[in-house]
Design a protein around this motif. Sequence first.
Motif, PDB file in Angstrom:
ATOM      1  N   THR A 171      -3.242   8.228   6.042  1.00  0.00           N
ATOM      2  CA  THR A 171      -3.111   6.885   5.722  1.00  0.00           C
ATOM      3  C   THR A 171      -4.508   6.414   5.328  1.00  0.00           C
ATOM      4  O   THR A 171      -5.370   6.650   6.152  1.00  0.00           O
ATOM      5  N   ARG A 172      -4.604   5.985   4.354  1.00  0.00           N
ATOM      6  CA  ARG A 172      -5.988   5.053   3.931  1.00  0.00           C
ATOM      7  C   ARG A 172      -5.886   3.834   4.606  1.00  0.00           C
ATOM      8  O   ARG A 172      -5.107   2.907   4.180  1.00  0.00           O
ATOM      9  N   GLU A 185      -0.887   4.563  -0.479  1.00  0.00           N
ATOM     10  CA  GLU A 185      -1.798   5.002   0.172  1.00  0.00           C
ATOM     11  C   GLU A 185      -1.639   5.969   1.285  1.00  0.00           C
ATOM     12  O   GLU A 185      -2.526   6.195   2.232  1.00  0.00           O
ATOM     13  N   VAL A 186      -0.233   6.042   1.351  1.00  0.00           N
ATOM     14  CA  VAL A 186       0.344   6.894   2.760  1.00  0.00           C
ATOM     15  C   VAL A 186       0.662   8.147   2.237  1.00  0.00           C
ATOM     16  O   VAL A 186       1.617   8.317   1.303  1.00  0.00           O
ATOM     17  N   ARG A 216       0.885  11.803   9.222  1.00  0.00           N
ATOM     18  CA  ARG A 216       0.701  11.316   8.044  1.00  0.00           C
ATOM     19  C   ARG A 216      -0.713  11.302   7.512  1.00  0.00           C
ATOM     20  O   ARG A 216      -1.657  11.224   8.661  1.00  0.00           O
ATOM     21  N   ARG A 228       2.786  11.455   3.049  1.00  0.00           N
ATOM     22  CA  ARG A 228       3.575  12.211   4.248  1.00  0.00           C
ATOM     23  C   ARG A 228       3.169  13.592   4.045  1.00  0.00           C
ATOM     24  O   ARG A 228       3.025  14.438   2.915  1.00  0.00           O
ATOM     25  N   LEU A 230      -0.212  -0.444   9.018  1.00  0.00           N
ATOM     26  CA  LEU A 230      -0.204   0.543   7.887  1.00  0.00           C
ATOM     27  C   LEU A 230       0.158   2.009   8.494  1.00  0.00           C
ATOM     28  O   LEU A 230       0.865   2.619   7.969  1.00  0.00           O
ATOM     29  N   VAL A 231      -0.482   2.310   9.529  1.00  0.00           N
ATOM     30  CA  VAL A 231      -0.444   3.326  10.036  1.00  0.00           C
ATOM     31  C   VAL A 231       0.917   3.426  10.994  1.00  0.00           C
ATOM     32  O   VAL A 231       1.152   2.518  11.537  1.00  0.00           O
ATOM     33  N   GLU A 234       0.733  -1.142   0.069  1.00  0.00           N
ATOM     34  CA  GLU A 234       0.059   0.030   0.202  1.00  0.00           C
ATOM     35  C   GLU A 234       0.717   1.116  -0.058  1.00  0.00           C
ATOM     36  O   GLU A 234       0.597   2.401   0.574  1.00  0.00           O
TER      37      GLU A 234
END
Lengths: 372, 293
Positions: free
Chosen positions: A239-240, A92-93, A237, A95, A260-261, A89
Motif C-alpha cells: 500500500t502506498r 494505490e493498493v 498487500r 494485493r 488505507l492499510v 486510492e
Amino acid sequence: VSADLQLPYAARVFISFVALLRANGFAVAPEQTTAFLAAIELLGPRSLEHIRRAGLATLAPAPERRATYDRLFDIHFRGSEAIERAEGEDEEVVRLQEEGRGEDEPPLADEANESGLAAARAEVLVERRFAQVSTSDALRRLSREAPARLPRRRGHRRRRARHGPFADLRRTLRESVRNDGEVLRLGRLRRRARPRKILLLIDVSGSMKARTEENMRLAHALSHAAGNVEVFTFGTRLTRVTRALRLKRREQALNAAAHLVSDWDGGTRIGDALQAFLAVPRFGGYARGAAVVIVSDGLERGDPAALRDAVARLSHRAWRVSWLTPLATAPGFRPQTEALIAIRRFVDDLVDGGSSAAVVAHLLSLGTRRAA
Amino acid sequence: MPVRSNIVGIDSPEALERALRAAYYLADDAIATASYLALALGKPLLLEGAPGVGKTEAAKAIAAVLGRKLIRLQCYEGIDAAAALYEWNYPRQMLAIRQAGEESIDIYGETFLIERPMLAALRAPDSTVLLIDEIDRADQEFEAFLLEFLSDFQISIPERGTLRATEHPVVVLTSNRTRDLHEALRRRCVYHWIDYPTAEREARIVMMRASSVAESTARAVVAAVGALRREPLSKIPGIAEAVDWAEAATLLHRGGARWPDAFKRSIGVALKDEEDLHFIAPRLDALIAEAAA
C-alpha cells in the motif's frame, strides 16, 4: 446576496455535484467549476455521458480515484441507491496473493518470533487506530538534523560559484558591459546538490507488530523533514501511504494511513510485496537512484528465491539498499533466517532497526555514505 | 474565458474524432471530448498515461488537424528558462560591444535573442501547437514556472519587458506519471488519462500504421500484447511495440518462416528487457498459440 447573482436553476445540479465531490475529498478549484459549466454547455449536452466526460476532463479526478468519481456521479445524477463507502486510492493498493494460495509454504524456520508464527495465513484485514504518543527525542532529532545530514546527489541545475566547471556567460556579459566590453573576470557555475529520493518500505505484518506504530510515526516525521520521500507498507498487500502521510498533523496523517492499510498485523510475503512493487512501473520508478530503506525483520512466509530476486533487482536500481531489522541488535549480527541469508549480498547495510533511535541514526548516517 | 465552439470547422467532439482519423490518429470518444473541450475553452490539454499509449501522437495529430506547426519541448531534469523560453546570444553580444567602440549599441535587440519553444509558441499563437513532453521528468521549479506561463500566457524578459500572447496558444502537456504532478497544474488544464486501447481499436491502429500487415496478424498480435500487458513486466509493451511486432512478424513470414515461429522469433521488438524475456519465455509458446487462435 442580490437576486441577479443567483445561479440559473439548471446550473444548480452541477454545482451541487462539485460540492459532493469536494465533500468526498476531491480538490476542485472554482475555476474548474467554471470550466465544467462551460464544457457542459459546449457539448450540448445531449446525454448524461457528455456531462460525465465534461466532469472528467475539467474537474480532473486522479486516475486512481476514477472509480469513486463514477460512483458519486451515478449517485448524484442517476439517483443510484447503492451508496457504498467511497473507497479512495483504489489503485494505490496491490494485493499479493489469491485467497487460499500458499498451501505449500515452507514452515517458518525461526525461533525468534512467536507472533510471526501466529500471523494468520489468510489475510487478516483489520483497521488499526494509532494511540496518541508524545514526540520522542529520536523524531525530534530527525526533524532537526535531516536537512543537513540526509543523503544528497548532484542536481542538474547550476548556481553561481567562485570555482566551477561551467562559465556563467550571462553574468560575465553584464559585468563586462560596465568595463566597455572588457572581460576582467569569468563568472563560474557549478551543479547544485539536491536531496536524494528516499524510499521507505515498512513491514506491518504480525511479527513486526511491536514496532509498526513507531515506524509509522517515524515515516511521518521523515516525509515532513525531507522533500521527496515515498512510503509504502507491506504485509499481505502493498500500500502506498505517501499521500496520507503528507497531512501535517500527525494524528490525522496516521489515521488516514491506518484507513488505507488493511493488512495490519497479518502474514508477511516480503518477496511478493517487493515483486509487486517492481511490477508497477510508476512505483518501480521511485526506486531509481533512491536511498531505499526497508524496515522488516525478514521473517518470510513466501518463497526465499522470490525475495532474493526482488532485492537483487531493487539493488540494481537503487543508490543504496538498507535493511533495518529489529533482530540485528548486536554489532556483529549474523543473519540466521533463510531469507536474510539469501539477500545479504544485495543489501548494502544490514543494521539495527529495533528502536526509533537506531533507525534515525542510520537514516542520518546515509548522507556520509557512498553509492553501492 | 474565451470560449470558441467552432475551431477550423470543428464544432463537436465527433467532428474532431473524424478529423483526427483523417490525420491517422484513432481517438476514442473520451479523448476526442477532452481535446475538443481544451481547444474550445482555450485551456492547455494535459494527457497522462503509461508510456506507449500514444500521448505524443495525439499532440501531433491535433497539430495536423489544425494545420499548425508543432513545437516540441522535451522536458528533462534541470530544464530551465534558458532552455525553454529564451536565451541571449552572449558571444554575439560580446562581439557587438567590441565592434561598436565608442558608439552606443542596444545589445538586447531582436538579433541577439535566441528563441526557445515557449517563446516561439507565444509569438505565433495562431500558427503553432506547443507540445510540452514528459513534464514529469522536469523538476518542481520548472513546474512552478510553467504554471505562471499557462495561466497568463505571458513571459517577462527583464531586458525587454513583458510579452503577451494575442490569443491563447494551443498547448498539450504529456506525463508518464513517474511522479505526481502538482495539483495546481492539473487544475489549470483539461485533463485526460489515456488507457491502453481496446483490442478492437488497437487492431485498427496496427492496420492503419502498418499497411502491409494482414487483419488476422494484427488481431493475433494485439491479443498477444494484451496478454503480455497483464503480466508483471518491468517494461510493458505499448502501441508502437505492437505495431513493430506485427510488422516484424509479417516480414519474417514473407521470408519463409511459419506463423507461430515468426511471432516467437520477433518477440524482441515487443519485449526489450532481458529479465522480462526470461520471465515470459517458459509460457511464450502457449501465449502465442492462444493469441493466434
